[in-house]
Write an enzyme that holds these catalytic residues in place. Structure first.
Site, mmCIF file in Angstrom:
data_model
loop_
_atom_site.group_PDB
_atom_site.id
_atom_site.type_symbol
_atom_site.label_atom_id
_atom_site.label_comp_id
_atom_site.label_asym_id
_atom_site.label_seq_id
_atom_site.Cartn_x
_atom_site.Cartn_y
_atom_site.Cartn_z
ATOM 1 N N LYS A 12 19.663 12.882 1.115
ATOM 2 C CA LYS A 12 19.579 11.809 2.112
ATOM 3 C C LYS A 12 18.117 11.615 2.536
ATOM 4 O O LYS A 12 17.326 12.553 2.490
ATOM 5 C CB LYS A 12 20.453 12.146 3.330
ATOM 6 C CG LYS A 12 21.938 12.164 2.999
ATOM 7 C CD LYS A 12 22.799 12.362 4.221
ATOM 8 C CE LYS A 12 22.724 13.760 4.787
ATOM 9 N NZ LYS A 12 23.233 14.790 3.846
ATOM 10 N N HIS A 52 22.082 12.679 13.404
ATOM 11 C CA HIS A 52 21.511 13.807 14.142
ATOM 12 C C HIS A 52 21.228 13.416 15.588
ATOM 13 O O HIS A 52 20.513 14.113 16.303
ATOM 14 C CB HIS A 52 20.207 14.279 13.484
ATOM 15 C CG HIS A 52 20.320 14.463 12.009
ATOM 16 N ND1 HIS A 52 19.576 13.721 11.106
ATOM 17 C CD2 HIS A 52 21.097 15.280 11.275
ATOM 18 C CE1 HIS A 52 19.890 14.084 9.877
ATOM 19 N NE2 HIS A 52 20.820 15.023 9.950
#
Length: 342
Positions: A37, A158
């Site tokens: 990613k 996140h």
């Protein structure tokens, strides 16, 4: 799906040495494809490991997934530029699934790399959440917390900052905003106007209940079939790529008409999505006929009209009233017995 995964600490890249050990453990002459990613630490560490194996003449290569469409042009660059700062999100898991299937079908390393590079530009993901995620030992400040009654559009897995915070009104409004402010606004007009066949991932970011997920899927189908020209080939739903305890979800569109390689292989991609996998933590649920949810399962709200009901009741209800009175008296007399049954 994947042959192996290399883990770092929560929300951190694994060390380069661990990546090297993992590739050594699984390497065969068929080659190894590394899927990463788009985050700086991951790219640095996996790239270093990849270059080391290449220098040894081994068949190892890497692809970077950058499917976040909510914050387009974060670094001021155009979408067509080679490098951009779109984050890697849930679309990455679709690549695991498709390439894993092609690997099982003995596709060559070169063909799989071609498929990977053609699928990545076809992936678009947007996330929304009522809360941010709270990593262990984190120091969440007041400014990081999404206010009660609001949701954040475009935040990262996140907890990275999103596009904006919007007052929550309904799931219908959330889905509409995701399309209007992200998919419609940020996918290039030429591509979006030709987009027809799509795979959609409805991804639980961690803390949504099954009831909430079902409401989101139904609302999504209603919106797509009423307001767009899209044909949903498959819906994948579940906790596909979570973000700890985040109370939200993301939508990923995979455009099957964006380039020749993908367009020629709609049936192959559908087969790859449908293929059963034995992954202990996989929550991979597939709806094969999404239009049925729109066509056959109509949601209706039936309101109770007390005055209308009174008109329909026979005015001479004395007999009925007597029967009901006796019935309720009997139930009341059996109260203790009924309570013991509970």
């Amino acid at each position: 799906m994947l042959t192996c995964a290399v883990c770092g600490d929560i929300f951190s890249s694994p060390a380069c040495a661990n990546i090297i050990k993992a590739v050594q453990k699984i390497y065969t002459d068929a080659g190894v494809i590394i899927i990463v990613k788009n985050y700086t630490g991951d790219i640095i560490n996996f790239s270093l490991a990849c270059e080391l194996f290449k220098s040894q003449g081994k068949k190892v290569d890497m692809v970077i997934v950058d499917d976040d469409i909510s914050l387009i042009n974060m670094n001021g660059k155009k979408e067509s530029d080679e490098f951009n700062k779109r984050r890697g999100l849930c679309g990455t898991v679709l690549l695991y699934k498709i390439l894993g299937y092609l690997s099982e079908k003995k596709f060559s390393f070169e063909d799989m790399m071609t498929y990977a590079r053609s699928i990545i530009p076809s992936l678009y993901t947007v996330g929304v959440s009522l809360t941010t995620c709270i990593p262990p030992f984190s120091s969440i400040t007041k400014g990081d917390v999404i206010p009660n009654g609001f949701y954040e559009l475009g935040l990262g897995i996140h907890g990275e900052k999103g596009l904006e915070r919007i007052k929550f009104e309904s799931v219908d409004d959330v889905i509409q905003k995701m399309f209007e402010k992200s998919f419609n606004a940020h996918i290039e007009k030429e591509i979006y106007s030709k987009m027809k066949d799509v795979v959609i991932i409805v991804n639980n970011l961690g803390a949504l209940t099954p009831i909430e997920m079902n409401i989101i899927i139904k609302t999504l189908c209603d919106y797509v079939y009423r307001n767009t020209k899209l044909n949903i080939v498959r819906i994948i739903h579940g906790a596909v790529m979570t973000s700890l305890d985040m109370k939200g979800f993301s939508l990923t569109l995979c455009n099957l008409n964006q380039n020749d390689k993908v367009n020629e292989s709609i049936q192959l991609i559908a087969e790859a999505i449908d293929a059963k996998v034995e992954v202990p933590s996989s929550n991979w649920n597939v709806i094969k006929e999404p239009k049925r949810i729109y066509d056959e399962y109509e949601t209706k709200q039936i309101l109770y009209d007390k005055e209308e009901e009174r008109k329909e009741v026979n005015s001479d209800a004395s007999k009925t009233k007597g029967i009901l009175s006796e019935l309720f008296a009997l139930l009341k007399s059996k109260e203790e017995y009924l309570n013991t049954l509970d």
